[in-house]
Motif scaffolding. Structure first.
Motif, short mmCIF file in Angstrom:
data_model
loop_
_atom_site.label_atom_id
_atom_site.label_comp_id
_atom_site.label_asym_id
_atom_site.label_seq_id
_atom_site.Cartn_x
_atom_site.Cartn_y
_atom_site.Cartn_z
N VAL A 1 -4.29 0.72 -1.08
CA VAL A 1 -4.26 1.83 -2.04
C VAL A 1 -4.59 1.27 -3.42
O VAL A 1 -4.07 0.22 -3.81
N THR A 2 -5.47 1.98 -4.16
CA THR A 2 -5.85 1.56 -5.50
C THR A 2 -5.70 2.73 -6.45
O THR A 2 -6.14 3.84 -6.15
N ALA A 3 -5.06 2.49 -7.61
CA ALA A 3 -4.82 3.59 -8.54
C ALA A 3 -4.68 3.04 -9.95
O ALA A 3 -4.44 1.86 -10.16
N GLY A 4 -4.82 3.93 -10.94
CA GLY A 4 -4.61 3.58 -12.34
C GLY A 4 -3.18 3.84 -12.75
O GLY A 4 -2.91 4.58 -13.68
N GLY A 5 -2.24 3.22 -12.06
CA GLY A 5 -0.83 3.44 -12.31
C GLY A 5 -0.19 4.17 -11.16
O GLY A 5 -0.81 4.98 -10.47
N TRP A 6 1.08 3.86 -10.93
CA TRP A 6 1.83 4.48 -9.83
C TRP A 6 3.17 4.92 -10.38
O TRP A 6 3.91 4.13 -10.95
N ASN A 7 3.48 6.18 -10.21
CA ASN A 7 4.75 6.69 -10.70
C ASN A 7 5.48 7.38 -9.56
O ASN A 7 4.92 8.25 -8.90
N LYS B 1 -2.09 -3.61 0.62
CA LYS B 1 -2.23 -4.11 -0.74
C LYS B 1 -2.29 -2.89 -1.66
O LYS B 1 -3.19 -2.05 -1.51
N LEU B 2 -1.36 -2.80 -2.58
CA LEU B 2 -1.33 -1.71 -3.55
C LEU B 2 -1.86 -2.26 -4.86
O LEU B 2 -1.19 -3.04 -5.55
N LYS B 3 -3.11 -1.87 -5.22
CA LYS B 3 -3.78 -2.41 -6.40
C LYS B 3 -3.73 -1.37 -7.52
O LYS B 3 -4.17 -0.24 -7.34
N ILE B 4 -3.21 -1.80 -8.66
CA ILE B 4 -3.01 -0.87 -9.77
C ILE B 4 -3.76 -1.39 -10.99
O ILE B 4 -3.57 -2.53 -11.43
#
Length: 737
Positions: free
Chosen positions: A204-210, A236-239
């Motif tokens: 998972v790739t994101a511009g921030g995780w809330n 792999k959680l890529k932020i």
């Protein structure tokens, strides 16, 4: 559409909502409404607008005219939808709805679209599963709201989402079927408000995780249990950092919730100024357990626990919190007393040349893990000291380490200020001046025994024999990265220093003295800033030998355009000597080994002065051969040389005939196997044998003075065996063969 909006029935009034849709069963009951029956709707008619009834049909490829989808209607885009290259399904209203959305079968790059940023009010809510295909393009610039009330799947087929991706249903349970990503470099968050998300080991790739919840949230420390649950498995959680969120990359959990890190790695990809992972730690909050965390920018970990590795690749921080199995810094770092007095760590590694600041009184407690001794790794290098200090040196920070395996800890190039070591482990700090100010509990001298390596000559890399004015080369074998050698003419290796490596590595381990005569050098190995030295001294004798015999250069001449070149050679050589051809003082081509006979360096075409340097093998003893071969270029055209023969031949068949038929030479010079030579244009060799097989070369000059060569391969073979044998019992009848 009514979503969790309930009428006040305590008044005794009756409520009704016509032409409306209720999300929850209680909403539909209290408002006395009946939702339309669920439908399977198919998009038809190619490009169009989502709320245009003409594009919705009850059959694949059927007739349009159905009302646009409700939250209970499944929508299908397939091969019969009329979508292809340049086609667009455009959402122009504020909200669009559906249950399952499936694009399987769409090809040609058709777009799911809404107005592009900077302002994008249009959004879509998916109350079931979402399935994209690689044959379409997700160009929807609004937010996605995943609102399933049960099990659902998400397959993005490599399509990134171009705005915030929200999970918004307390009863939802989403499972990924492939990687999930917001646009990379990711500008938009993934917001996990409600429900359970299982990444199913996909990335998972994101511009921030809330991860938070509005349900019953009453403030930090309230201990409210959020409905959101996250199962990362081996993902792999890529932020990334988003400019829409103060350019921060973060993974943040503010309320207690269910989080299973599995064997995942959370990676903050950005290099922003304050990137962080929030793992809980306020009073009343769960300490979230992570597996691996990598933070590439300036940032660190607030609270939480790490059962794998926390890697801080830039300036990093660690607050107080739960245990960390492995902590590694690659940049400067700090330890802060948010959430508690300190941390338990099994292994901590600090980087050479970096500074680490501790809050006064912070306790870094080194503890074993599953019976494995804890590690305190502080291995600096000369000129790259590790510095550890309390931010208030009058109130020291504490490194606590007990001895479990009976061995001590050796540090190197470590400076301490306001740092106290407690516990039973002996930690040695041998760096001169390492005890800067107000430190206690450390052993401020080298480990015992001193670890400097016994010096042994690397025979393969060294040269100990030569002749003036050659240069010897002395290299030691097996030195550690932080060790170097000093060389002396004193047999005790204490005085008469002639060379100091001074720094570790190859530069500190290569003594190259000029050879003036026989001499003996003595080596000692040093480490730990010179405090550690080898107790064994190595002696190496430099011996003298005679330079190689000198021979004369041959060849050179005019090289005309199109020529194969002119030969360059040496009229003699000696075995055990290597001969290197040089053009204008620089090596050219591969060196040749001496044979005891003349050497041929081949045909040369580059203009310039050719010389040869001879070096006796295994020594630093060289000599320049006599003379030079000068090659001069010319714009004249070299003659055509066409060499040929009547080969292949059998031994007794006929004479070997060689011929040159280019028609431009005025003289000829043939050479071949066994020292064969001839100045005839077309020489003949009678009675040929296999011994004269091989390459024959003819060289010659044309009337314009230009030289060239040509070659032909010759083969002479034995006559075949024609003997016929028969058995004694064979019978031959008259008239037969």
């Amino acid at each position: 559409m009514l979503d969790n909006v309930l009428p006040d029935l305590t008044t005794g009034a009756t409520y009704s909502a016509g032409n409306s849709f209720g999300i929850q069963p209680q909403v539909t009951a209290d408002w006395n409404m009946t939702n339309p029956a669920p439908r399977n709707l198919f998009w038809v008619g190619g490009s169009g607008i989502w709320h245009d009834s003409n594009h919705w049909s009850l059959a694949s490829g059927g007739t349009g005219g159905e009302c646009p989808p409700t939250p209970e209607d499944n929508v299908r885009f397939d091969a019969a939808s009329g979508l292809g290259a340049g086609s667009v399904v455009d959402v122009t209203q504020r909200w669009a709805f559906c249950k399952d959305m499936d694009w399987t079968g769409v090809t040609g790059g058709a777009k799911f679209y809404t107005v592009l940023p900077p302002y994008t009010p249009n959004q879509i809510a998916v109350f079931g599963s979402l399935t994209f295909s690689s044959g379409m393009e997700n160009d929807f610039a609004g937010s996605f709201w995943m609102r399933a009330n049960g099990a659902a799947t998400i397959k993005s087929a490599g399509q990134p989402f171009k705005n915030v991706f929200n999970f918004w249903s307390a009863d939802g349970h989403w499972t990924l079927l492939d990687d999930l990503s917001t646009q990379v470099p990711s500008l938009y968050q993934i917001r996990h408000y409600y429900g359970e998300l299982t990444t199913n080991n996909f990335n998972v790739t994101a511009g921030g995780w809330n991860w938070t919840s509005y349900d019953g949230f009453t403030g930090y420390g309230s201990g409210v249990s959020a409905s959101a649950k996250l199962n990362l498995g081996s993902s792999k959680l890529k932020i990334w950092a988003s400019p829409l969120y103060n350019s921060l990359a973060f993974f943040d959990y503010y309320v207690a919730g269910n989080f299973d890190a599995g064997t995942s790695e959370i990676i903050l990809e950005a290099t922003g100024p304050v990137d962080y992972v929030g793992g809980g730690g306020y009073p009343g909050y769960v300490q979230h357990v992570f597996h691996d965390i990598t933070i590439k920018g300036t940032g660190g970990l607030y609270g939480g626990q790490v059962d794998g590795k926390l890697l801080l690749k830039n300036t990093g921080f660690v607050s107080a919190g739960g245990p960390i199995k492995t902590l590694e810094f690659e940049g400067d770092g700090s330890f802060m007393q948010y959430y508690g007095p300190g941390r338990d760590v099994n292994s901590v590694k600090f980087a050479p040349g970096k500074r680490y600041t501790f809050n006064p009184g912070f306790i870094l407690n080194l503890v074993p893990h599953l019976g494995v001794e804890d590690q305190f790794i502080a291995q600096g290098l000369p000129g790259q000291y590790i510095e550890m200090k309390s931010s208030d040196p009058s109130v020291p920070a504490i490194i606590h380490k007990d001895d479990y395996d009976g061995t001590s800890t050796c540090t190197k190039y470590l400076f301490l200020t306001g740092m106290t070591h407690t516990g039973t482990e002996d930690i040695y700090v041998p760096t001169p001046g390492g005890d800067v100010f107000n430190n206690a509990g450390w052993q401020f001298f080298p480990c015992n025994p001193c670890p400097a390596t016994v010096p042994v000559l690397d025979v393969a890399a060294s040269i100990t024999t030569g002749c003036p004015p050659g240069t010897a080369k002395l290299v030691l074998a097996g030195l550690k990265p932080d060790e170097w050698a000093n060389w002396y003419t004193d047999p005790a290796a204490t005085t008469d220093l002639v060379y100091s490596g001074g720094t570790p590595g190859p530069a500190g381990n290569m003594f190259m003295p000029t050879i003036t005569g026989p001499v003996t050098y003595y080596a000692r190995v040093y480490s730990d800033g010179g405090l550690c030295e080898s107790t064994v001294v190595l002696s190496v004798d430099i011996t003298i030998t005679n330079p190689p015999a000198v021979f004369n250069m041959t060849g050179g001449g005019l090289v005309c355009a199109g020529s194969n070149g002119t030969p360059v050679g040496l009229d003699g050589s000696v075995a055990g000597v290597t001969y290197q051809l040089q053009l204008d003082g620089s090596d050219t081509g591969s060196p040749l080994a001496g044979t005891g006979a003349a050497l041929d360096f081949g045909l040369q075409t580059a203009p310039g002065t050719y010389t040869v340097v001879a070096t006796t093998d295994g020594t630093a003893c060289s000599a320049v051969m006599t003379g030079s071969a000068v090659v001069t270029g010319s714009v004249l055209v070299a003659p055509t040389v066409a060499a040929g023969s009547n080969s292949p031949l059998c031994i007794t068949s006929s004479a070997l005939e060689l011929f040159e038929s280019g028609g431009e030479l005025i003289n000829w010079s043939w050479t071949g196997p066994g020292g064969y030579t001839s100045n005839d244009q077309n020489p003949v060799i009678p009675n040929p044998t296999p011994a004269i097989s091989g390459l024959y070369t003819v060289a010659g000059i044309a009337a314009n003075g230009c030289f060239n060569t040509g070659s032909v391969q010759v083969g002479i073979y034995p006559q075949p065996d024609a003997t016929i044998t028969t058995s004694a019992a064979a019978q031959v009848c008259p008239g037969t063969t």
